[in-house]
Scaffold this active site. Sequence first.
Site, PDB file in Angstrom:
ATOM      1  N   TYR A   1      13.649 -33.035 -18.912  1.00  0.00           N
ATOM      2  CA  TYR A   1      12.203 -33.036 -19.142  1.00  0.00           C
ATOM      3  C   TYR A   1      11.445 -33.334 -17.858  1.00  0.00           C
ATOM      4  CZ  TYR A   1      12.420 -38.156 -19.111  1.00  0.00           C
ATOM      5  OH  TYR A   1      12.614 -39.447 -18.736  1.00  0.00           O
TER       6      TYR A   1
ATOM      7  N   GLY B   1      -7.838  -7.632   5.238  1.00  0.00           N
ATOM      8  CA  GLY B   1      -8.626  -7.746   6.467  1.00  0.00           C
ATOM      9  C   GLY B   1      -7.924  -8.452   7.616  1.00  0.00           C
TER      10      GLY B   1
ATOM     11  N   ARG C   1      -2.959   2.956   8.938  1.00  0.00           N
ATOM     12  CA  ARG C   1      -3.325   1.688   8.286  1.00  0.00           C
ATOM     13  C   ARG C   1      -2.126   0.768   8.142  1.00  0.00           C
ATOM     14  NH1 ARG C   1      -8.246   2.409   5.181  1.00  0.00           N
ATOM     15  NH2 ARG C   1      -8.706   4.615   4.969  1.00  0.00           N
TER      16      ARG C   1
ATOM     17  N   CYS D   1       9.374 -38.079 -13.228  1.00  0.00           N
ATOM     18  CA  CYS D   1       8.058 -38.637 -13.559  1.00  0.00           C
ATOM     19  C   CYS D   1       7.162 -38.777 -12.341  1.00  0.00           C
ATOM     20  CB  CYS D   1       8.197 -39.967 -14.285  1.00  0.00           C
ATOM     21  SG  CYS D   1       8.932 -41.244 -13.266  1.00  0.00           S
TER      22      CYS D   1
ATOM     23  N   SER E   1      15.187 -41.246 -14.451  1.00  0.00           N
ATOM     24  CA  SER E   1      13.912 -40.566 -14.282  1.00  0.00           C
ATOM     25  C   SER E   1      13.636 -40.535 -12.786  1.00  0.00           C
ATOM     26  CB  SER E   1      12.809 -41.310 -15.029  1.00  0.00           C
ATOM     27  OG  SER E   1      11.591 -40.616 -14.855  1.00  0.00           O
TER      28      SER E   1
ATOM     29  N   HIS F   1      -3.950 -43.596  -3.545  1.00  0.00           N
ATOM     30  CA  HIS F   1      -4.162 -44.284  -4.820  1.00  0.00           C
ATOM     31  C   HIS F   1      -5.236 -43.566  -5.639  1.00  0.00           C
ATOM     32  CE1 HIS F   1      -6.105 -47.339  -7.405  1.00  0.00           C
ATOM     33  NE2 HIS F   1      -4.849 -47.701  -7.635  1.00  0.00           N
TER      34      HIS F   1
ATOM     35  N   ARG G   1      -3.525  -0.838  -6.596  1.00  0.00           N
ATOM     36  CA  ARG G   1      -2.610  -1.982  -6.686  1.00  0.00           C
ATOM     37  C   ARG G   1      -2.980  -2.761  -7.938  1.00  0.00           C
ATOM     38  NH1 ARG G   1      -5.633  -4.981  -1.733  1.00  0.00           N
ATOM     39  NH2 ARG G   1      -7.550  -5.147  -2.879  1.00  0.00           N
TER      40      ARG G   1
ATOM     41  N   MET H   1      -5.026  -7.481   9.243  1.00  0.00           N
ATOM     42  CA  MET H   1      -4.362  -6.644  10.246  1.00  0.00           C
ATOM     43  C   MET H   1      -5.246  -5.432  10.571  1.00  0.00           C
ATOM     44  SD  MET H   1      -0.398  -6.959   9.171  1.00  0.00           S
ATOM     45  CE  MET H   1      -0.658  -6.514   7.484  1.00  0.00           C
TER      46      MET H   1
ATOM     47  N   LYS I   1       0.835  -1.205   0.000  1.00  0.00           N
ATOM     48  CA  LYS I   1       0.000   0.000   0.000  1.00  0.00           C
ATOM     49  C   LYS I   1       0.868   1.253   0.000  1.00  0.00           C
ATOM     50  CE  LYS I   1      -3.800  -0.100   2.303  1.00  0.00           C
ATOM     51  NZ  LYS I   1      -4.504  -0.414   3.532  1.00  0.00           N
TER      52      LYS I   1
HETATM   53  C1  PEP Z   1       7.467 -42.215  -8.178  1.00  0.00           C
HETATM   54  O1  PEP Z   1       7.765 -42.919  -7.219  1.00  0.00           O
HETATM   55  O2  PEP Z   1       7.639 -40.997  -8.206  1.00  0.00           O
HETATM   56  C2  PEP Z   1       6.842 -42.814  -9.368  1.00  0.00           C
HETATM   57  C3  PEP Z   1       6.627 -42.102 -10.444  1.00  0.00           C
HETATM   58  O3  PEP Z   1       6.468 -44.112  -9.258  1.00  0.00           O
HETATM   59  P1  PEP Z   1       5.129 -44.605  -8.540  1.00  0.00           P
HETATM   60  O4  PEP Z   1       4.332 -43.404  -8.175  1.00  0.00           O
HETATM   61  O5  PEP Z   1       4.454 -45.476  -9.546  1.00  0.00           O
HETATM   62  O6  PEP Z   1       5.696 -45.352  -7.385  1.00  0.00           O
END
Ligand code: PEP
Length: 913
Positions: free
Chosen positions: A884, A115, A106, A864, A796, A466, A350, A117, A37
């Site tokens: 990647y 809101g 203020r 991954c 990976s 899961h 702002r 403070m 502010k």
């Molecule tokens: C991981 O463990 O990050 C992974 C990609 O394998 P999973 O989730 O299948 O164990």
Amino acid sequence: MTDPRDRSDELEGRPVQQYVFDFSQGSKDDKDLLGGKGANLAEMTRLGLPVPPGFTITTAACRHYLDTGAEPESLAQEVGAHLAALQEKTGKRLGDPEDPLLVSVRSGAKHSMPGMMETVLNVGLTDISVIGLAARSGDNRFAWDSYRRLIQMFGKTVLGIDGEIFDERLEARKKARQAEADVELEAGDLRMLVEEFKDIVLVESGRDFPQDPRQQLDLAIRAVFESWNTERARIYRRQERIPDELGTAVNVCAMVFGNLGPDSGTGVAFTRDPATGEQGVYGDYLSNAQGEDVVAGIRNTLPLADLEHLDQASYDELLNIMATLERHYRDLCDIEFTIERGKLWMLQTRVGKRTAAAAFRIAGQLADEGLIDEDEALQRVTGEQLARLMFPQFDPAAPRDLVARGMGASPGAAVGKAAFDSATAVAWSDAGDDVILVRRETNPDDLRGMVASRGVLTSRGGKTSHAAVVARGMGRTCVVGVEALRVDPGERAFTTPDGTRVVEGDVISIDGGTGEVYLGEVPVVPSAVVDALHGDDAAIDQDDEVVTAVLRLMKHADGRRRLGVRANADTPDDARRARQLGAGGIGLCRTEHMFLGPRRKVVERVILARTDEQRTEALDELRPVQRADFTEILEAMDGLPVTIRLLDPPLHEFLPDLTDLSVRVAVAEATGQHDTEAAELLAEVRRLDETNPMLGMRGVRLGLVIPELFALQVRAIAEATADLRQQGRDPRPEIMVPLVAAVQELESVREMALTTIADVARAHRIELSIPIGTMIELPRAAMTAHQIAEVAEFFSFGTNDLTQTTWGFSRDDVEAAFFPAYLEKGIFGVSPFESIDEEGVGRLVSIAAWEGKESRTDLKVGVCGEHGGDPASIHFFEKILLDYVSCSPFRVPVARLEAGRARSDAGQREASG
Ligand code: PEP
Ligand code: MG
């Protein structure tokens, strides 16, 4: 890339001497010191806009106070000097009996904490100066109301008196006067209230309301400092991940009044519509009112356009100012203003918050207008905003019956009949019904039901349970951990907290963004952005400005990004969808579901085979179906890499449930019908039962104990590749070994794989070379990356398991068990399963990537785990120069956008420029 082991880059603090700055001294870039502010008030002052004069006490002064319990020594003197200058500028004096200066005090931190403070208005009024104010303003009621408000706010904020005590007294007075609203009270009433409020102050705090205006000011400043640490402010900071040590600035500003008659008023405005991104000013105005009245919604506001008829000159000036601000900030601005007897004052501006749709539209518009370049436009939107635009949503205008709230695990809006097991879900879906699968928690056997359902609802589990992981992977709406629902699969019903019973077939609606569960059907509106991102040109509505802005920014992000974006996809359908959404290949093809369903029995035979012949027979049955699985996926990703992970889950998942089987055997024995097959199976299931399967015989361990399973998979991959090559296609599989901890494990699998591949190549009379790499998902693997890279052609990072094993957290248990407490205590601001823990798990990734590349310079390194689709994590992976990220197909556009943003932000431009 710098060596991540080098930790010598500590920041050095710089002492700040000056604690108070006049509004004319700072700029919008001083948010650290002056708060948002204060910095913006300074900027507007610098631009010559009509800001009431004032000064800002820095966050450094607040930090000093919070650290030591006392203001910096020089603060009182600095405030005094700035107050004198303010009095000079306004020609008024604080506490003057004739014409008093009043100031507002203020809070204003670096990050907006709406809101959270405190604020004290009308500081400077006393028993004497209130008379002067009444005379000067010619409005008795206004003067006494202002004084009443000061005592009330001061009592509550500065002296810590329960606000209800003042409210009760106010209500009592209204009742005595038979008044509905505050505005119906007259000067005499307010004057009496002032006396009553002063009594409350004396009784409750043991001191008189201070009649020294400077003392009022000093105490109000201190109260604002202290309001940094109120409970609600702390909780808000934790949720928003705002560091606790920043402190707030305090803005002291000459008061202007919008409640001095019909030629006064107050309003809020936006330079574009923050809800839709529509061009043109937008806002609300309330005549003869103060700022709080607009927020409190006491009276109906007018659209800003009506101000034109009420006060043309102020309206024109306001529009000019808004245009100036937008050109200057090069973004949507929101403002607060007051008109005091025909004179316009700017109280705040702002860069304004906006919806996801507005963010994309406005970024596109500003780029078209030449105010920002494409790189900057990209910085103005986020992956989370894109994700929000990609999901169907409940019609915001529709009524709904909320019954419980859990965790939003996979966004979207889903409506369907509640089904309590997979088979019912599949049957109803086949019959053309929309279904929501309701379970306590899901397991791999629920996969078919999840595929068939519009959404998944579980009463247990967290964001990496899961249900959550699989649903996100499929782009299926999912709400998990709704502990308030009592799910009874046996009864095929659940009970809501208010006792309502929802039975199988009842329609429910779930919101995977907010985690909300509704009874009945809430209407859903689909996403045009998804159709457009699928590259379906015919579906693109060129007049839909949100869609065209998304496509334009995606194109720019793709041009900018260095990180590749692949998808986690296990089925040909997912592979095709991922490719349409712009995936550059598959980074993780999990193969476990290929061994479930009707095939599970065959796997059971592999495991339980007593002779080599029995085992070979079962394996021979599996091989053609595995080959067909891989052929289809490789076809869908023709010309792009497909990382296929060899079987990972614990072996017992392929065997019957231990409890069911025990019951079966016991019943058989009790009835004298001895079931040898069941008894043998039970013995084997018992032998393979594990207390902690996630750390048991899974991944490469399983592959080494039953080498035939991995060999079968490698052969199927090699044969599918050879077949496709011979048909003139360009399959590019990569074989990935899960849960490796030691290089020797990988060596052993690699040797087997190379032999198998050579075998297939010979049989097909072709050259076949398939890269073999490994998941890095255990700390030991990360710490021995140097050795492992000598054997692995790619890494990976399985950051799900790496997070689990680095923290020692069980992925399936902890999120419901104690993460809420951890988040509340601020041990982490966000679950490390959701956003990479940079200091711990991230450091392991960074060290392993660095050491892996030291030993093999052309080592390909990706991620991954779930973090591959998380914006903050993607920025981290860009920083440590991974090659990647791989994420669920639905998040591929989000990852593309964030990878582009990570590259195009200012720091990166400097680094590469
Ligand atoms: C991981 O463990 O990050 C992974 C990609 O394998 P999973 O989730 O299948 O164990
Ligand atoms: Mg894993």
